[in-house]
Design a protein around this motif. Structure first.
Motif, short mmCIF file in Angstrom:
data_model
loop_
_atom_site.label_atom_id
_atom_site.label_comp_id
_atom_site.label_asym_id
_atom_site.label_seq_id
_atom_site.Cartn_x
_atom_site.Cartn_y
_atom_site.Cartn_z
N THR A 91 13.02 8.92 0.85
CA THR A 91 11.84 8.29 1.30
C THR A 91 11.10 7.67 -0.16
OG1 THR A 91 9.80 10.00 1.25
CG2 THR A 91 11.28 9.53 3.56
N HIS A 142 7.89 7.70 -1.03
CA HIS A 142 6.99 8.56 -1.72
C HIS A 142 6.90 9.92 -1.36
CE1 HIS A 142 5.38 4.41 -1.61
NE2 HIS A 142 4.86 4.86 -2.80
N SER A 160 7.12 11.24 1.69
CA SER A 160 6.17 11.23 2.52
C SER A 160 6.66 12.20 3.97
CB SER A 160 5.99 9.93 3.02
OG SER A 160 5.28 9.10 2.24
N GLU A 186 8.59 3.20 3.69
CA GLU A 186 9.32 4.31 3.38
C GLU A 186 10.76 4.63 3.45
OE1 GLU A 186 7.63 7.15 1.83
OE2 GLU A 186 5.85 5.90 1.60
#
Length: 171
Positions: free
Chosen positions: A120, A122, A124, A137
């Protein structure tokens, strides 16, 4: 198929990141080799699943989440010495940050034979990501990695194992 999942190989730093020392990792690789285990890449695993071809007995895969710098500086040299493939799942927003792989290292690992996967944009936890942000993402991160390494990315590791039907549909 057992998948031996690691985060970081190197000196313990007192953080929440699961770590194994270089010495312990080397002993684990030696144990796999000594007991006749065959370390396979995720490409071979996926190909076997697509074709319905079982992998040889005693097959295992090795992966690394998050893209810590030690994946390139500590783990990969040991894996190469034992002739074992692996996959590292990188988070583009963390690449080039202190303690993480640089883009130059990611490219070099890809050129040197390590499989690069998506983790992804970040890191997440997908069940908490609003649906309108899931594409960024999951898809934007994949495309960014592909652009950097010059080859397709076929694998994703869900951060903390979290996913949703919407995330699966996008993937």
């Amino acid at each position: 198929l057992p998948i031996l999942g690691y985060h970081c190989v190197g000196v313990p730093k007192g953080t929440h990141v699961p770590r194994v020392s270089a010495e312990a990792f080397e002993r684990q690789l030696a144990c796999l080799a000594r007991h006749g285990y065959r370390v396979v890449g995720l490409d071979e695993v996926a190909d076997g699943l697509d074709r319905g071809t079982p992998l040889p007995r005693r097959s295992v895969a090795i992966t690394f989440d998050d893209g810590y710098e030690e994946t390139a500086t500590v783990a990969w040299p040991l894996l190469k010495r034992f002739g074992m493939p692996a996959t590292v799942f990188v988070t583009p927003a963390e690449v080039d940050q202190p303690g993480f792989l640089t883009w130059a290292q990611v490219v070099e690992l890809a050129r040197d034979g390590m499989t690069i996967g998506n983790h992804t944009m970040h890191h997440s936890y997908l069940p908490l990501v609003p649906e309108e942000q899931l594409s960024h993402e999951l898809v934007s991160s994949k495309h960014l990695i592909e652009e950097r390494i010059g080859r397709p990315v076929h694998f994703i590791s869900y951060p903390v194992g979290g996913f949703t039907p919407a995330a699966q549909a996008i993937i």
